[in-house]
Design a protein around this motif. Structure first.
Motif, mmCIF file in Angstrom:
data_model
loop_
_atom_site.group_PDB
_atom_site.id
_atom_site.type_symbol
_atom_site.label_atom_id
_atom_site.label_comp_id
_atom_site.label_asym_id
_atom_site.label_seq_id
_atom_site.Cartn_x
_atom_site.Cartn_y
_atom_site.Cartn_z
ATOM 1 N N LYS A 187 0.832 -1.202 0.000
ATOM 2 C CA LYS A 187 0.000 0.000 0.000
ATOM 3 C C LYS A 187 0.865 1.250 0.000
ATOM 4 O O LYS A 187 0.452 2.298 -0.488
ATOM 5 N N ASN A 188 2.068 1.142 0.531
ATOM 6 C CA ASN A 188 2.951 2.304 0.585
ATOM 7 C C ASN A 188 4.413 1.894 0.687
ATOM 8 O O ASN A 188 4.728 0.727 0.943
ATOM 9 N N TRP A 189 5.286 2.867 0.482
ATOM 10 C CA TRP A 189 6.728 2.642 0.529
ATOM 11 C C TRP A 189 7.173 2.191 1.910
ATOM 12 O O TRP A 189 8.065 1.341 2.035
ATOM 13 N N GLN A 190 6.569 2.723 2.949
ATOM 14 C CA GLN A 190 7.011 2.417 4.309
ATOM 15 C C GLN A 190 6.859 0.936 4.633
ATOM 16 O O GLN A 190 7.667 0.377 5.375
ATOM 17 N N GLN A 191 5.843 0.288 4.088
ATOM 18 C CA GLN A 191 5.675 -1.143 4.335
ATOM 19 C C GLN A 191 6.863 -1.932 3.797
ATOM 20 O O GLN A 191 7.332 -2.886 4.436
ATOM 21 N N ALA A 192 7.348 -1.554 2.624
ATOM 22 C CA ALA A 192 8.509 -2.228 2.056
ATOM 23 C C ALA A 192 9.759 -1.952 2.895
ATOM 24 O O ALA A 192 10.544 -2.857 3.204
ATOM 25 N N ARG A 205 -5.053 1.727 -1.297
ATOM 26 C CA ARG A 205 -5.334 0.298 -1.394
ATOM 27 C C ARG A 205 -4.035 -0.444 -1.689
ATOM 28 O O ARG A 205 -3.013 0.164 -2.003
ATOM 29 N N TYR A 206 -4.081 -1.758 -1.565
ATOM 30 C CA TYR A 206 -2.922 -2.574 -1.927
ATOM 31 C C TYR A 206 -2.918 -2.810 -3.432
ATOM 32 O O TYR A 206 -3.944 -3.126 -4.030
ATOM 33 N N TYR A 207 -1.738 -2.648 -4.020
ATOM 34 C CA TYR A 207 -1.566 -2.887 -5.446
ATOM 35 C C TYR A 207 -0.594 -4.046 -5.641
ATOM 36 O O TYR A 207 0.541 -3.996 -5.169
#
Length: 360
Positions: A188-193, A339-341
């Motif tokens: 969903k975002n860069w921070q998750q990675a 959303r999740y992509y």
């Protein structure tokens, strides 16, 4: 094709001879040392004392596999950016280009817009890169042991249910695991990675992080070669397609065995051959997060040695060498999505000059 990420020896906690007999979890590996595995076990037990043994075991498997899947990339210098292409392509397809020193045209119409037309010398120290994008299941073990929700959208028919999450004890969750167990992790975002890679670092006491933009491109281009696609041969050989051979005057169709890419999103891990370094999926229509902030003018001011990107920004750089993009194409993306992509994923790198695994 051997997909090491699918597993490794000694998954059962009661199997003898793997690790400290006092531990409730254990693992062995042909490449990761017992000392390193013991360090991971100690950290799991210390950081997650209340987690179930089954969950701890899955986390241990994930951390060991992350080390096993690292590919050491020897540092060096290369010209980063759009290195040009012939104005007329002899093969008649942009998916099959051979570079030559007299190339007069830019390779991509986006190069000027995103600053990739500023070809500049970059010198990188050695590092390691994961052979595979992070899998959905590895992401799930990290999120589950940290009390985070499932990293996927909850659907009601063909519509995403806003504000709701998939409960782990639900039928939706079981169906999701069946579908996604061999697929990449969406974000969903860069921070998750970023958080995932640093979580691996905390468990292994190794400097895991997202790769820099320069590291990603250097790897995709087989240590900086003038390759347009990050495939096994530098061409994008689509399943069911072909090209014009100017030497014979005939069209050449690719066989199923020669195909190394497809037109759609390739979310299954390791489907196509690796690039010459042994890295999979860098040309699969999946955009991967890098550590760098995006600026269209950064290449004009980038330092030569180990560039890290701008200090601040509003978007992060994503990279992909598939579809309409090539190994040097920059993709700015906002750091937060609604959303999740499945098309936005990532792989982790190891930010140290020596290999994580030293073979005797």
């Amino acid at each position: 094709m051997k997909n090491k990420w699918l597993g490794f020896a000694c998954l059962l906690p009661l199997l003898s001879g793997c690790n400290d007999a006092n531990s409730s979890i254990s693992a062995s590996s042909d490449t990761v040392s017992k000392q390193q595995i013991d360090t991971i076990i100690t950290n799991i037990n210390k950081q997650y004392p209340d987690a179930s043994n089954e969950l701890k075991q899955n986390v241990l498997n994930t951390a060991v596999r992350a080390i096993e899947n690292l590919v050491f990339v020897k540092g060096g210098s290369f010209e980063m950016g759009d290195f040009g292409a012939p104005c007329e392509i002899p093969s008649g397809t942009i998916n099959r280009i051979d570079w030559s020193p007299d190339a007069q045209c830019l390779s991509s119409p986006s190069s000027k817009l995103r600053g990739a037309n500023h070809l500049h010398k970059v010198t990188l120290d050695s590092y390691s890169m994961s052979a595979y994008e992070t899998s959905f299941m590895d992401m799930e073990w990290m999120r589950q042991i940290n009390g985070l929700p499932v990293a996927d959208n909850k659907w009601d028919g063909y519509h995403i249910t806003e504000g709701e999450v998939i409960e782990r004890d639900s039928e939706d969750y079981e169906n999701l695991l069946t579908r996604r167990k061999n697929q990449i992790a969406g974000t969903k975002n860069w921070q998750q990675a970023k958080d995932y890679c640093q979580w691996l670092g905390n468990l292994t006491v190794l400097p895991f992080d997202l790769p820099t933009e320069a590291q990603w491109e250097y790897t995709a281009r087989n240590r900086g070669e003038k390759r347009y696609y990050a495939t096994n041969n530098g061409y994008r050989q689509l399943l069911g397609s072909g090209y014009y051979n100017p030497s014979t005057g005939y069209r050449v169709d690719y066989t199923d065995e020669e195909a190394n890419s497809d037109t759609g999103l390739e979310t299954y891990i390791g489907r196509w051959p690796a690039n010459p370094l042994g890295i999979y999926g860098m040309s699969n229509n999946i955009s991967e997060w890098t550590n760098d902030w995006y600026s269209p003018t950064y290449y004009q001011e980038s330092p030569e040695l180990n560039p890290q990107g701008p200090k601040t920004g509003e978007e992060k750089v994503m990279r992909d060498a598939g579809g309409a993009t090539m190994t040097f194409v920059r993709i700015p993306n906002k750091t937060q999505e609604d959303r999740y992509y499945s098309s936005n994923s990532f792989r982790c790198s190891l930010q140290q000059k020596t290999p994580a695994i030293v073979l005797n």
